[in-house]
Design a protein around this motif. Structure first.
Motif, PDB file in Angstrom:
ATOM      1  N   GLU A   1      63.713  51.744 -11.696  1.00  0.00           N
ATOM      2  CA  GLU A   1      63.338  50.607 -10.963  1.00  0.00           C
ATOM      3  C   GLU A   1      62.557  50.105 -12.378  1.00  0.00           C
ATOM      4  O   GLU A   1      62.546  48.873 -12.626  1.00  0.00           O
ATOM      5  CB  GLU A   1      62.280  50.826 -10.099  1.00  0.00           C
ATOM      6  CG  GLU A   1      62.970  51.470  -8.821  1.00  0.00           C
ATOM      7  CD  GLU A   1      63.929  50.079  -8.059  1.00  0.00           C
ATOM      8  OE1 GLU A   1      63.822  49.069  -8.585  1.00  0.00           O
ATOM      9  OE2 GLU A   1      64.448  50.429  -6.998  1.00  0.00           O
ATOM     10  N   ALA A   2      61.940  50.895 -13.085  1.00  0.00           N
ATOM     11  CA  ALA A   2      61.028  50.246 -14.092  1.00  0.00           C
ATOM     12  C   ALA A   2      62.204  49.651 -15.331  1.00  0.00           C
ATOM     13  O   ALA A   2      61.822  48.366 -15.926  1.00  0.00           O
ATOM     14  CB  ALA A   2      60.254  51.307 -15.081  1.00  0.00           C
ATOM     15  N   ALA A   3      63.250  50.174 -15.449  1.00  0.00           N
ATOM     16  CA  ALA A   3      64.403  49.670 -16.345  1.00  0.00           C
ATOM     17  C   ALA A   3      65.196  48.504 -15.964  1.00  0.00           C
ATOM     18  O   ALA A   3      65.348  47.714 -16.542  1.00  0.00           O
ATOM     19  CB  ALA A   3      65.472  50.986 -16.312  1.00  0.00           C
ATOM     20  N   ARG A   4      65.159  48.677 -14.489  1.00  0.00           N
ATOM     21  CA  ARG A   4      65.781  47.085 -13.847  1.00  0.00           C
ATOM     22  C   ARG A   4      64.824  45.977 -14.074  1.00  0.00           C
ATOM     23  O   ARG A   4      65.429  45.227 -14.502  1.00  0.00           O
ATOM     24  CB  ARG A   4      66.028  47.526 -12.288  1.00  0.00           C
ATOM     25  CG  ARG A   4      66.639  46.249 -11.940  1.00  0.00           C
ATOM     26  CD  ARG A   4      66.202  45.884 -10.453  1.00  0.00           C
ATOM     27  NE  ARG A   4      66.325  46.927  -9.275  1.00  0.00           N
ATOM     28  CZ  ARG A   4      66.888  46.838  -8.271  1.00  0.00           C
ATOM     29  NH1 ARG A   4      68.003  45.919  -8.259  1.00  0.00           N
ATOM     30  NH2 ARG A   4      67.100  47.767  -7.451  1.00  0.00           N
ATOM     31  N   ARG A   5      63.520  46.034 -13.898  1.00  0.00           N
ATOM     32  CA  ARG A   5      62.658  45.104 -14.278  1.00  0.00           C
ATOM     33  C   ARG A   5      62.773  44.825 -15.835  1.00  0.00           C
ATOM     34  O   ARG A   5      62.725  43.501 -16.005  1.00  0.00           O
ATOM     35  CB  ARG A   5      61.275  45.576 -13.990  1.00  0.00           C
ATOM     36  CG  ARG A   5      60.931  45.639 -12.372  1.00  0.00           C
ATOM     37  CD  ARG A   5      59.495  45.688 -11.986  1.00  0.00           C
ATOM     38  NE  ARG A   5      58.945  46.751 -12.453  1.00  0.00           N
ATOM     39  CZ  ARG A   5      58.944  47.992 -11.784  1.00  0.00           C
ATOM     40  NH1 ARG A   5      59.332  48.368 -10.686  1.00  0.00           N
ATOM     41  NH2 ARG A   5      58.240  49.131 -12.302  1.00  0.00           N
ATOM     42  N   TYR A   6      62.666  45.771 -16.678  1.00  0.00           N
ATOM     43  CA  TYR A   6      62.849  45.580 -17.976  1.00  0.00           C
ATOM     44  C   TYR A   6      64.009  44.717 -18.259  1.00  0.00           C
ATOM     45  O   TYR A   6      63.805  43.339 -18.979  1.00  0.00           O
ATOM     46  CB  TYR A   6      62.780  46.816 -18.829  1.00  0.00           C
ATOM     47  CG  TYR A   6      62.625  46.490 -20.225  1.00  0.00           C
ATOM     48  CD1 TYR A   6      61.331  46.311 -20.980  1.00  0.00           C
ATOM     49  CD2 TYR A   6      63.863  46.544 -20.950  1.00  0.00           C
ATOM     50  CE1 TYR A   6      61.442  45.992 -22.427  1.00  0.00           C
ATOM     51  CE2 TYR A   6      63.856  46.098 -22.362  1.00  0.00           C
ATOM     52  CZ  TYR A   6      62.586  45.977 -23.114  1.00  0.00           C
ATOM     53  OH  TYR A   6      62.725  45.778 -24.432  1.00  0.00           O
ATOM     54  N   PHE A   7      65.167  44.973 -17.783  1.00  0.00           N
ATOM     55  CA  PHE A   7      66.318  44.454 -18.475  1.00  0.00           C
ATOM     56  C   PHE A   7      66.444  42.959 -17.839  1.00  0.00           C
ATOM     57  O   PHE A   7      67.054  42.322 -18.315  1.00  0.00           O
ATOM     58  CB  PHE A   7      67.683  45.213 -18.090  1.00  0.00           C
ATOM     59  CG  PHE A   7      67.633  46.690 -19.034  1.00  0.00           C
ATOM     60  CD1 PHE A   7      67.473  46.398 -20.144  1.00  0.00           C
ATOM     61  CD2 PHE A   7      67.708  47.941 -18.375  1.00  0.00           C
ATOM     62  CE1 PHE A   7      67.516  47.650 -21.081  1.00  0.00           C
ATOM     63  CE2 PHE A   7      67.643  48.953 -19.060  1.00  0.00           C
ATOM     64  CZ  PHE A   7      67.697  48.961 -20.497  1.00  0.00           C
ATOM     65  N   ALA A   8      66.100  43.083 -16.575  1.00  0.00           N
ATOM     66  CA  ALA A   8      66.237  41.689 -15.973  1.00  0.00           C
ATOM     67  C   ALA A   8      65.263  40.808 -16.418  1.00  0.00           C
ATOM     68  O   ALA A   8      65.637  39.250 -16.701  1.00  0.00           O
ATOM     69  CB  ALA A   8      65.326  41.760 -14.273  1.00  0.00           C
ATOM     70  N   ALA A   9      64.238  41.104 -16.980  1.00  0.00           N
ATOM     71  CA  ALA A   9      63.250  40.166 -17.748  1.00  0.00           C
ATOM     72  C   ALA A   9      63.850  39.772 -19.141  1.00  0.00           C
ATOM     73  O   ALA A   9      63.800  38.750 -19.548  1.00  0.00           O
ATOM     74  CB  ALA A   9      62.022  40.838 -18.076  1.00  0.00           C
ATOM     75  N   SER A  10      64.521  40.732 -19.742  1.00  0.00           N
ATOM     76  CA  SER A  10      65.232  40.660 -21.059  1.00  0.00           C
ATOM     77  C   SER A  10      66.395  39.742 -21.015  1.00  0.00           C
ATOM     78  O   SER A  10      66.560  39.064 -21.900  1.00  0.00           O
ATOM     79  CB  SER A  10      65.673  41.976 -21.605  1.00  0.00           C
ATOM     80  OG  SER A  10      64.365  42.686 -21.858  1.00  0.00           O
ATOM     81  N   ALA A  11      67.026  39.762 -19.676  1.00  0.00           N
ATOM     82  CA  ALA A  11      68.273  38.933 -19.704  1.00  0.00           C
ATOM     83  C   ALA A  11      67.869  37.282 -19.485  1.00  0.00           C
ATOM     84  O   ALA A  11      69.018  36.683 -19.429  1.00  0.00           O
ATOM     85  CB  ALA A  11      68.932  39.476 -18.315  1.00  0.00           C
ATOM     86  N   ASP A  12      66.765  37.155 -18.795  1.00  0.00           N
ATOM     87  CA  ASP A  12      66.293  35.761 -18.677  1.00  0.00           C
ATOM     88  C   ASP A  12      66.188  34.960 -19.767  1.00  0.00           C
ATOM     89  O   ASP A  12      65.827  35.281 -20.737  1.00  0.00           O
ATOM     90  CB  ASP A  12      65.061  35.703 -17.807  1.00  0.00           C
ATOM     91  CG  ASP A  12      65.152  36.372 -16.373  1.00  0.00           C
ATOM     92  OD1 ASP A  12      66.401  36.405 -15.755  1.00  0.00           O
ATOM     93  OD2 ASP A  12      64.300  36.663 -15.714  1.00  0.00           O
TER      94      ASP A  12
END
Length: 257
Positions: free
Chosen positions: A246-257
């Motif tokens: 879940e932490a990785a998902r949030r990190y990558f979602a923010a990075s992809a924006d």
């Protein structure tokens, strides 16, 4: 036993994830009302990620829309996908349900008249059917991203929960569980279209550090509760892997924006 995680094993997973991102096979949608479903699945996605034409052998998966009972054309299309080893999800429209040849019952999505295509459900069935191989499509199709990430996190958490409970030698589970967590992080990165190279590798190493702390807690639990410790140890492995995911998902979602 003081098992260690070999850096080459981590780098092997990095290369595997980078190779997976090169997979540009499309999602093939055919059958009745295929044009409408193609537009819904492809909304906001990369051009060509969903297609109405092309050989099923060169598709990442096939979504076949059925207008009632499967026709001879439907069976031919499903048979071709089955022979090619291409995953299939069938979308069944109409008021009646029929057996769909070459497709598991769990891979059939029912679409009731007037309700529109249940795009989210179709995406979740696709994610479950494709497993880890869904990440290249998820990178190009926003509609698939969350379902694929959900499926990956749940799958890897379950695997580690079972392994955590099954391996009794102190420390022996560390490399296996941590490699699974690293693999999960890399797959989540791929699902967001992010390539992990030597510059992003510290993110993966951060996962290793987190896992080590979780395994240390588990070893203490196992020592303090020798009879039921295996169950608690498995629960910690499951929860820890889910937290990492879940932490990785949030990190990558923010990075992809």
């Amino acid at each position: 036993m003081n098992a260690k995680l070999h850096p080459l094993a981590v780098w092997g997973l990095v290369k595997e994830a980078r190779t997976a991102l090169e997979d540009d096979r499309p999602l093939l949608v055919t059958g009745a009302l295929a044009e409408t479903l193609e537009q819904e699945l492809g909304r906001g996605g990369s051009p060509g990620a969903v297609t109405l034409r092309g050989s099923v052998e060169h598709a990442a998966a096939l979504v076949r829309v059925l207008a009632g009972r499967p026709t001879e054309d439907d069976e031919q299309a499903l048979r071709a996908a089955n022979r090619a080893g291409v995953p299939v999800v069938a979308v069944q429209t109409g008021t009646e349900s029929f057996d769909v040849p070459y497709v598991l019952a769990t891979d059939v999505v029912v679409c009731r008249p007037g309700a529109g295509f249940p795009t989210e459900k179709i995406a979740r069935v696709l994610a479950a059917r494709l497993g880890e191989s869904a990440t290249p499509l998820a990178a190009r199709l926003p509609v698939l991203r969350d379902p694929v990430c959900d499926a990956l996190i749940e799958s890897f958490s379950r695997k580690n929960g079972i392994l955590g409970a099954a391996i009794f030698v102190p420390g022996a589970d560390f490399p296996v569980l941590t490699l699974n967590q690293v693999r999960l992080v890399l797959r989540l990165a791929s699902a967001h279209g992010i390539e992990v190279d030597q510059h992003r590798l510290p993110e993966v190493l951060g996962t290793v550090a987190t896992a080590f702390g979780l395994r240390a807690v588990a070893r203490q639990v196992l020592g303090a509760v020798p009879i039921a410790g295996w169950a608690l140890k498995g629960g910690i492995a499951y929860a820890g892997t889910r937290a990492v995911g879940e932490a990785a998902r949030r990190y990558f979602a923010a990075s992809a924006d």
